[in-house]
Design an enzyme around this catalytic site. Structure first.
Site, mmCIF file in Angstrom:
data_model
loop_
_atom_site.group_PDB
_atom_site.id
_atom_site.type_symbol
_atom_site.label_atom_id
_atom_site.label_comp_id
_atom_site.label_asym_id
_atom_site.label_seq_id
_atom_site.Cartn_x
_atom_site.Cartn_y
_atom_site.Cartn_z
ATOM 1 N N HIS A 183 -42.260 16.751 42.304
ATOM 2 C CA HIS A 183 -43.126 16.439 43.445
ATOM 3 C C HIS A 183 -44.082 15.326 43.063
ATOM 4 C CE1 HIS A 183 -42.711 20.575 45.654
ATOM 5 N NE2 HIS A 183 -41.563 20.147 45.163
ATOM 6 N N TYR B 203 -51.441 23.000 50.562
ATOM 7 C CA TYR B 203 -52.618 23.861 50.351
ATOM 8 C C TYR B 203 -53.428 23.784 51.634
ATOM 9 C CZ TYR B 203 -51.715 24.049 45.294
ATOM 10 O OH TYR B 203 -51.160 24.266 44.053
ATOM 11 N N PRO C 104 -54.633 31.303 40.527
ATOM 12 C CA PRO C 104 -53.432 30.466 40.646
ATOM 13 C C PRO C 104 -53.609 29.186 41.472
ATOM 14 C CG PRO C 104 -53.234 32.415 42.015
ATOM 15 C CD PRO C 104 -54.480 32.585 41.216
ATOM 16 N N LYS D 215 -52.303 26.411 36.880
ATOM 17 C CA LYS D 215 -52.478 26.050 35.465
ATOM 18 C C LYS D 215 -51.982 27.093 34.467
ATOM 19 C CE LYS D 215 -54.169 22.038 35.696
ATOM 20 N NZ LYS D 215 -52.946 21.283 35.858
ATOM 21 N N TYR E 83 -54.671 18.076 38.222
ATOM 22 C CA TYR E 83 -53.529 18.869 38.679
ATOM 23 C C TYR E 83 -52.279 18.541 37.861
ATOM 24 C CZ TYR E 83 -50.730 21.562 41.997
ATOM 25 O OH TYR E 83 -49.921 22.521 42.559
HETATM 26 C C1 PHB Z 1 -45.878 28.823 43.223
HETATM 27 O O1 PHB Z 1 -44.938 28.113 43.598
HETATM 28 O O2 PHB Z 1 -45.678 30.013 42.922
HETATM 29 C C2 PHB Z 1 -47.249 28.282 43.155
HETATM 30 C C3 PHB Z 1 -47.474 26.955 43.448
HETATM 31 C C4 PHB Z 1 -48.765 26.431 43.393
HETATM 32 C C5 PHB Z 1 -49.815 27.249 43.040
HETATM 33 C C6 PHB Z 1 -49.593 28.581 42.728
HETATM 34 C C7 PHB Z 1 -48.309 29.101 42.797
HETATM 35 O O3 PHB Z 1 -51.079 26.751 42.997
#
Ligand code: PHB
Ligand code: APR
Length: 399
Positions: free
Chosen positions: A74, A204, A295, A299, A387
């Site tokens: 990505h 997000y 999460p 990280k 990130y």
């Molecule tokens: C996930 O794909 O499980 C995932 C992706 C981004 C995050 C947390 C979990 O910030």
């Protein structure tokens, strides 16, 4: 049975397995002791974002073939605020990408490669106990599956890679250890759904009704999350309710969330935690045993991999050159990166979630924080930098 090795590794998560690979590459012996079965560790659903440095390390260690085939690269993430869309373009801002590849797939690849090299990884061991960690001859004892006999592992170093609930951390005396905790008043309800991807990048979404995250797994399976109360009961969330809420919280003009049958759902609470120091005598903690991040910053796995790079480098320097300085600075070196990851994960968490009883002023500040990222190239670049890559060890230092 008494066995001798150089490094005893407790836990076959990303930290323990990656450490065994790094040591093997330098001809250093280790034994991995894991209390769960191979099927269980390979089937536990966790997060799935690999930083730039983590993917490079996997590839450099010849562990990246399936990740390169099946993972998704990505070039950014999307921030969504009450329907308004903004791409944080990592590639353009900092020249880096991330790879979405589930943690249990990483585990499968690391276990298979380690078994092919002869391991050893002992699964389903019980009663793991650490001894004499502050001497030059530490030991680990346990019971091996199918036997009542005590298995005793003599070693030079113990790597405590046994997660937050493992026994290793307790061997740093309470008087020598500071623990920093923050518990957030919400959790994430995560689902796996049989549906094609709704978006080429992660979304997000900040929404008045709560945070939502659209992630992915494969062309057929998607991973999605909803902010819920910390003590929410999963039985209150029918599939219909989950989809209604996901649609509501991610809605935007010209975009539609693709839904499908839900094949797995669970709720996890969110916390931040750091243990300082991460070392005591010949015991070194790595990964979740020493720190937890919420999460939202993606990280967790990357921090574990970062720790064992530092540790492997120190152990290699010890055997090759008799140096102890890198091991002595292990904790300080790691904690610098760990606290920066804690800060970033806290920042993303606080910026994106609706807080219970949030004052209107604080809500407006949160919206302004998001607007700042959308308006300021520097703010967006700072987010992109954290990130995509908080790693500190140059790749060459562990190869
Ligand atoms: C996930 O794909 O499980 C995932 C992706 C981004 C995050 C947390 C979990 O910030
Ligand atoms: N004896 C042996 N093994 C143990 C014991 C024990 N007493 N206690 C725990 N373990 C094992 C667990 O079963 C698990 O497989 O240690 C392993 C720890 O692995 P993880 O929890 O995956 O931790 P880590 O390797 O540090 O990786 C961190 O995992 O939880 C996620 O979000 C986190 O992505 C991050 C990553």
């Amino acid at each position: 049975m008494r066995v001798r090795t150089q490094v005893a590794i407790i836990g076959a998560g990303p930290a323990g397995l990656m450490l065994s690979h790094l040591l093997h590459r330098h001809g250093i012996e280790s034994v991995v002791l894991e209390c769960r079965s191979r099927e269980e560790i390979e089937g536990t659903i966790r997060a799935g974002v690999l930083e730039f440095g983590t993917t490079r390390l996997m590839t450099a260690l010849d562990l990246g073939a399936r990740m390169e085939r099946e993972g998704h690269v990505h070039d950014g993430i999307e921030l969504r605020v009450n329907g308004r869309r903004f791409k944080v373009d990592f590639q353009e801002l900092v020249g880096k990408t991330i790879t979405v590849y589930a943690q249990h797939e990483v585990i499968k690849d690391l276990v298979a490669a380690r078994m092919a090299q002869g391991g050893p990884i002992l699964f389903e061991v019980a009663d793991v106990a650490l001894h004499d960690v502050d001497s030059h001859h530490p030991r680990v004892t346990c019971r091996v599956a199918g036997s009542d006999e005590v298995y005793e592992l003599e070693c030079d170093f113990i790597a405590g890679c046994d997660g937050y609930h493992g026994p290793s951390r307790q061997h740093i005396p309470a008087s020598a250890r500071n623990e920093y905790h923050k518990v957030y008043p919400y959790g994430w309800l995560g689902i796996l759904a049989e549906a094609p991807p709704s978006s080429p990048i992660l979304i997000y979404s900040h929404h008045a009704g709560g945070f939502a995250l659209v992630s992915t797994r494969s062309p057929e399976i998607q991973r999605l999350y909803l902010q819920v109360d910390r003590d929410e009961d999963i039985r209150n969330w029918s599939d219909d309710r989950i989809w209604t809420e996901l649609h509501r919280r991610t809605a935007a003009d010209g975009w539609r969330l693709i839904d499908g049958p839900i094949i797995q759902k669970s709720i996890v609470g969110m916390r931040s935690f750091v243990c300082d120091p991460m070392q005591y005598g010949r015991l070194f903690l790595a990964g979740d045993a020493a720190h937890i991040v919420p999460p939202t910053g993606a990280k967790g796995l990357n921090l574990a991999v970062g720790d064992v790079q530092v540790l492997a480098r120190g152990i290699v320097a010890y055997y090759r050159e008799g140096r102890t300085d890198l091991l002595a600075s292990y904790s300080a070196t790691c904690l610098d990166r760990v606290w920066r990851a804690e800060r970033f994960s806290w920042y993303m968490t606080m910026m994106l979630h609706r807080h219970p009883n949030q004052a209107e002023f604080d809500y407006r500040i949160q919206l302004a924080e998001l607007a700042h990222v959308m308006h300021s190239r520097h703010a967006a670049a700072a987010l992109a930098e954290c990130y995509t890559d908080l790693s500190t060890e140059p790749l060459e230092s562990v190869l």
